[in-house]
Design a protein around this motif. Structure first.
Motif, PDB file in Angstrom:
ATOM      1  N   ALA A   1       0.855  -1.193   0.000  1.00  0.00           N
ATOM      2  CA  ALA A   1       0.000   0.000   0.000  1.00  0.00           C
ATOM      3  C   ALA A   1       0.889   1.240   0.000  1.00  0.00           C
ATOM      4  O   ALA A   1       1.997   1.232   0.554  1.00  0.00           O
ATOM      5  CB  ALA A   1      -0.907  -0.005   1.219  1.00  0.00           C
ATOM      6  N   PHE A   2       0.418   2.306  -0.635  1.00  0.00           N
ATOM      7  CA  PHE A   2       1.197   3.543  -0.664  1.00  0.00           C
ATOM      8  C   PHE A   2       0.272   4.751  -0.659  1.00  0.00           C
ATOM      9  O   PHE A   2      -0.888   4.674  -1.087  1.00  0.00           O
ATOM     10  CB  PHE A   2       2.110   3.590  -1.890  1.00  0.00           C
TER      11      PHE A   2
ATOM     12  N   VAL B   1      -2.571   5.280 -12.382  1.00  0.00           N
ATOM     13  CA  VAL B   1      -1.660   6.267 -11.793  1.00  0.00           C
ATOM     14  C   VAL B   1      -0.251   5.940 -12.285  1.00  0.00           C
ATOM     15  O   VAL B   1       0.083   4.780 -12.523  1.00  0.00           O
ATOM     16  CB  VAL B   1      -1.681   6.283 -10.251  1.00  0.00           C
ATOM     17  N   ALA B   2       0.544   6.979 -12.461  1.00  0.00           N
ATOM     18  CA  ALA B   2       1.968   6.807 -12.741  1.00  0.00           C
ATOM     19  C   ALA B   2       2.735   7.233 -11.490  1.00  0.00           C
ATOM     20  O   ALA B   2       2.312   8.144 -10.776  1.00  0.00           O
ATOM     21  CB  ALA B   2       2.388   7.662 -13.933  1.00  0.00           C
ATOM     22  N   ILE B   3       3.841   6.564 -11.230  1.00  0.00           N
ATOM     23  CA  ILE B   3       4.666   6.861 -10.062  1.00  0.00           C
ATOM     24  C   ILE B   3       6.065   7.217 -10.541  1.00  0.00           C
ATOM     25  O   ILE B   3       6.681   6.470 -11.305  1.00  0.00           O
ATOM     26  CB  ILE B   3       4.721   5.661  -9.097  1.00  0.00           C
TER      27      ILE B   3
ATOM     28  N   SER C   1       4.406  11.600  -6.845  1.00  0.00           N
ATOM     29  CA  SER C   1       5.821  11.807  -6.522  1.00  0.00           C
ATOM     30  C   SER C   1       6.290  10.805  -5.475  1.00  0.00           C
ATOM     31  O   SER C   1       5.818  10.819  -4.333  1.00  0.00           O
ATOM     32  CB  SER C   1       6.047  13.239  -6.014  1.00  0.00           C
ATOM     33  N   ASP C   2       7.233   9.966  -5.874  1.00  0.00           N
ATOM     34  CA  ASP C   2       7.794   8.918  -5.015  1.00  0.00           C
ATOM     35  C   ASP C   2       9.193   9.339  -4.573  1.00  0.00           C
ATOM     36  O   ASP C   2      10.197   8.942  -5.167  1.00  0.00           O
ATOM     37  CB  ASP C   2       7.828   7.598  -5.788  1.00  0.00           C
TER      38      ASP C   2
ATOM     39  N   VAL D   1       8.635   3.825  -2.871  1.00  0.00           N
ATOM     40  CA  VAL D   1       7.602   2.892  -3.319  1.00  0.00           C
ATOM     41  C   VAL D   1       8.171   1.975  -4.397  1.00  0.00           C
ATOM     42  O   VAL D   1       7.896   0.765  -4.412  1.00  0.00           O
ATOM     43  CB  VAL D   1       6.355   3.646  -3.822  1.00  0.00           C
ATOM     44  N   ALA D   2       8.992   2.538  -5.276  1.00  0.00           N
ATOM     45  CA  ALA D   2       9.662   1.695  -6.278  1.00  0.00           C
ATOM     46  C   ALA D   2      10.480   0.608  -5.588  1.00  0.00           C
ATOM     47  O   ALA D   2      10.483  -0.554  -6.030  1.00  0.00           O
ATOM     48  CB  ALA D   2      10.555   2.549  -7.174  1.00  0.00           C
ATOM     49  N   ALA D   3      11.150   0.964  -4.507  1.00  0.00           N
ATOM     50  CA  ALA D   3      11.937  -0.028  -3.766  1.00  0.00           C
ATOM     51  C   ALA D   3      11.044  -1.105  -3.172  1.00  0.00           C
ATOM     52  O   ALA D   3      11.390  -2.293  -3.166  1.00  0.00           O
ATOM     53  CB  ALA D   3      12.751   0.651  -2.669  1.00  0.00           C
ATOM     54  N   ALA D   4       9.858  -0.707  -2.678  1.00  0.00           N
ATOM     55  CA  ALA D   4       8.936  -1.683  -2.091  1.00  0.00           C
ATOM     56  C   ALA D   4       8.439  -2.682  -3.138  1.00  0.00           C
ATOM     57  O   ALA D   4       8.132  -3.830  -2.808  1.00  0.00           O
ATOM     58  CB  ALA D   4       7.751  -0.960  -1.448  1.00  0.00           C
TER      59      ALA D   4
END
Length: 221
Positions: free
Chosen positions: A56-57, A113-115, A138-139, A144-147
Motif C-alpha cells: 500500500a502507498f 496512476v503513474a509513479i 511523486s515517489d 515505493v519503487a523499492a517496495a
C-alpha cells in the motif's frame, strides 16, 4: 502503430544520430552497456510479480494532494506504471499510449496512476506536455519503487553520462541519490493482489496497454 513500433522508430533515429538528436556513438554504447549490466544483474527477477501482494502507498499528486492506493482500490482495479521522468522520451511515449487507452481502461473498470521520483513541478510538466488525464505521483527517494523491487542505483560511469547530457537527476527529483525505478507496469486487484506485472530493465521496451485489459476485466468481474 503499436507503442513498441513507435519506441523502435524513435530508438532507430536516436541511435543513428539523426537531427535533432546528433548523439555521439560513444553515448549510445554507454547506454547499451548500462542496460546490459542491469539485465545481467537479475534485478528484474527480484521485483514483485503476479500473485504477490502489492504494498500500500500514499503519495502526493502534482498539486500536493495525497493519493492513497487503498482508497483507489476500493473503486476497482488499479493500473500502476513506474515513470522515470519528464526527461525520458520512451517513458513519455508510454504515458501517451496509456492516455490513448484510458477510455478502454475505464470501460474495463480500471484506474491509472503513474509513479515517478521527480518533483511535483516536473510531474505537472509531464501531465501538461503529454495531455494526461491521470496523475503522476511523486515517489521521493524511490521508496515505493523499492517496495516493488524496482529501485536501482546508477553506476558512476552512467552518472557521468547523465550529467554530461544535462540529465541532473538530483535536480529533477529533489533527492541527492542517483536512483531510478526500472520501467514496470502492474495491475492490482481490489484485494491488493497483483494480477498483471511487466518489468523490463531495458527502458526501450514497453508492453502494449491492451495487454493488461483482460486482467482488468477479470478483476472487475
Amino acid at each position: 502503430m503499436s507503442l513498441q513500433d513507435k519506441l523502435d522508430a524513435f530508438k532507430a533515429d536516436f541511435e543513428a544520430g539523426k537531427p535533432p538528436y546528433n548523439v555521439p556513438r560513444s553515448v549510445i554504447e554507454t547506454m547499451h552497456r548500462a542496460t546490459a549490466e542491469l539485465l545481467a544483474s537479475g534485478a528484474a527477477q527480484k521485483a514483485l510479480k503476479a500473485g504477490d501482494k502489492a504494498p500500500a502507498f500514499t503519495l502526493n499528486d502534482p498539486e500536493g494532494k495525497p493519493v492513497s492506493s487503498t482508497d483507489l482500490l476500493r473503486k476497482g482495479p488499479l493500473v500502476v506504471t513506474f515513470y522515470r521522468g519528464v526527461w525520458c522520451p520512451y517513458c513519455n511515449m508510454e504515458l501517451q499510449a496509456l492516455q490513448a487507452a484510458l477510455p478502454d481502461i475505464h470501460e474495463a473498470g480500471g484506474r491509472v496512476v503513474a509513479i515517478s521520483p521527480q518533483l511535483p513541478s516536473n510531474s505537472r510538466k509531464s501531465v501538461r506536455q503529454n495531455e494526461l488525464e491521470f496523475p503522476i505521483l511523486s515517489d521521493t527517494h524511490n521508496d515505493v519503487a523499492a517496495a516493488f523491487g524496482l529501485r536501482f542505483e546508477l553506476q558512476d560511469y552512467l552518472v557521468e553520462l547523465y550529467t554530461s547530457l544535462k540529465n541532473d537527476l538530483p535536480a529533477f527529483n529533489g533527492d541527492p541519490s542517483w536512483t531510478l525505478p526500472m520501467p514496470a507496469r502492474y495491475v492490482i486487484a481490489p484485494d491488493g493482489t497483483i494480477i498483471y506485472a511487466e518489468v523490463n530493465p531495458d527502458y526501450t521496451r514497453r508492453p502494449e496497454p491492451s495487454d493488461m485489459l483482460p486482467a482488468i476485466r477479470k478483476a472487475t468481474a
